[in-house]
Design an enzyme around this catalytic site. Sequence first.
Site, PDB file in Angstrom:
ATOM      1  CB  CYS A 138      41.723  49.235  45.020  1.00 46.69           C
ATOM      2  SG  CYS A 138      41.186  48.077  46.233  1.00 46.69           S
ATOM      3  CG  ASN A 168      41.193  41.613  47.554  1.00 36.65           C
ATOM      4  OD1 ASN A 168      40.960  40.586  48.191  1.00 36.65           O
ATOM      5  ND2 ASN A 168      40.312  42.590  47.412  1.00 36.65           N
ATOM      6  CB  ILE A 207      48.947  43.265  46.194  1.00 36.68           C
ATOM      7  CG1 ILE A 207      49.824  42.129  45.648  1.00 36.68           C
ATOM      8  CG2 ILE A 207      48.148  42.789  47.401  1.00 36.68           C
ATOM      9  CD1 ILE A 207      51.056  41.872  46.470  1.00 36.68           C
ATOM     10  CB  CYS A 208      43.679  45.541  45.986  1.00 31.96           C
ATOM     11  SG  CYS A 208      42.480  46.600  46.757  1.00 31.96           S
ATOM     12  CG  LEU A 209      47.499  44.688  51.845  1.00 31.06           C
ATOM     13  CD1 LEU A 209      46.278  43.950  52.384  1.00 31.06           C
ATOM     14  CD2 LEU A 209      48.724  43.797  51.954  1.00 31.06           C
TER      15      LEU A 209
END
Lengths: 204, 152
Positions: free
Chosen positions: A44, B80, B87-89
């Site tokens: 993240c 997320n 964006i946490c991807l």
Amino acid sequence: MSGLVSGRRGRRRSRRQRNLDASAEQDEPIVLDDSVIDDNVTSCIDLTETADDEFVDLTSSQTPVLIDDNSYGANDSSVVILGDLEDSLPAHRRRLEDRLPTIGDSSDEDLPVVPIKVPKPNTPRPNTSSGCGSSILSPEGNLISCPICLDDVKTIKKNNDKLATVSCGHVFCRKCIQQAVQQNGCCPMCRKKLKKNNIVVLHV
Amino acid sequence: MAAGLPRRIIKETQRLMQEPVPGIVALPDEGNARYFHVVVAGPSESPYESGTFKLELFLPEEYPMSAPKVRFMTKIYHPNIDKLGRICLDILKDKWSPALQIRTVLLSIQALLSAPNPDDPLANDVAEQWKTNESKAIQTAKQWTKTYATDN
Ligand SMILES: [Zn+2]
Ligand SMILES: [Zn+2]
């Protein structure tokens, strides 16, 4: 902020430092630890580092892509989405994890069979071309193309390049796979660890 | 198409136009062929259902060797996605592969809306809320969808 979070931040920082130290890149021990695997599944943005930003300019390269050789290692559960295969499926019906072919615990075990990406019908078919030895077809009967530059074998030859394969059997053009292996050290299709000498040029 | 644009980007753009992904619109900017205006429909049976979410997607110079940069422009309540729309991807970060494409990235983002993952190490209040009181979090996500992602 909880201890867990700051612990992760610490690990991310040290990982970044490792990346700066080129000599260390291949010598890192692979840690078989559940929390590490978990960490690798989805890495993240560290919000705390850039929380001051009031806007994000995508066109600036403010966030360098962090490539960690170890994150592709044997303890990793990598995901690869393969274009046409996925497009036909109702994505919103499935959970993300179900949707993405997941590669198992060992990079040496048999990897999922992945169809070679084929060009769309507007690409010239071999029987309509002058066809001097360029009829290298995928099982679907289309010209084989490189999944990175998306050029088909005819265009690749025209540009004085060649098809190439790697130890997992995935096919690319030579130029693209060389660049990809140099940058990521793994197969772009299945993430098997690769070195430059795993690239085999196909004289077809 | 702009001169000097890699053939791969041209091909991807053409295919996005000819065979759009269901529920996703991606249009290149008139002035910058590397910049895409994206609209993603909230997946059915998710808290984002019936919302339309605007995103921006930029293909950096190194693309496809580096990942596209993508961000939500529409406010969204999701564990997320942060308040700046980032964006946490994994595939946008260290799991990027040059064999992935704009359409696969957008499909993954669509899937992320269907499957929020609060267990990611994303330190924000939304993820916390999602873990401690999921039904309330889903309620908030629905409310935000109504407020920010409807008729925009
Ligand atoms: Zn290529
Ligand atoms: Zn492979």
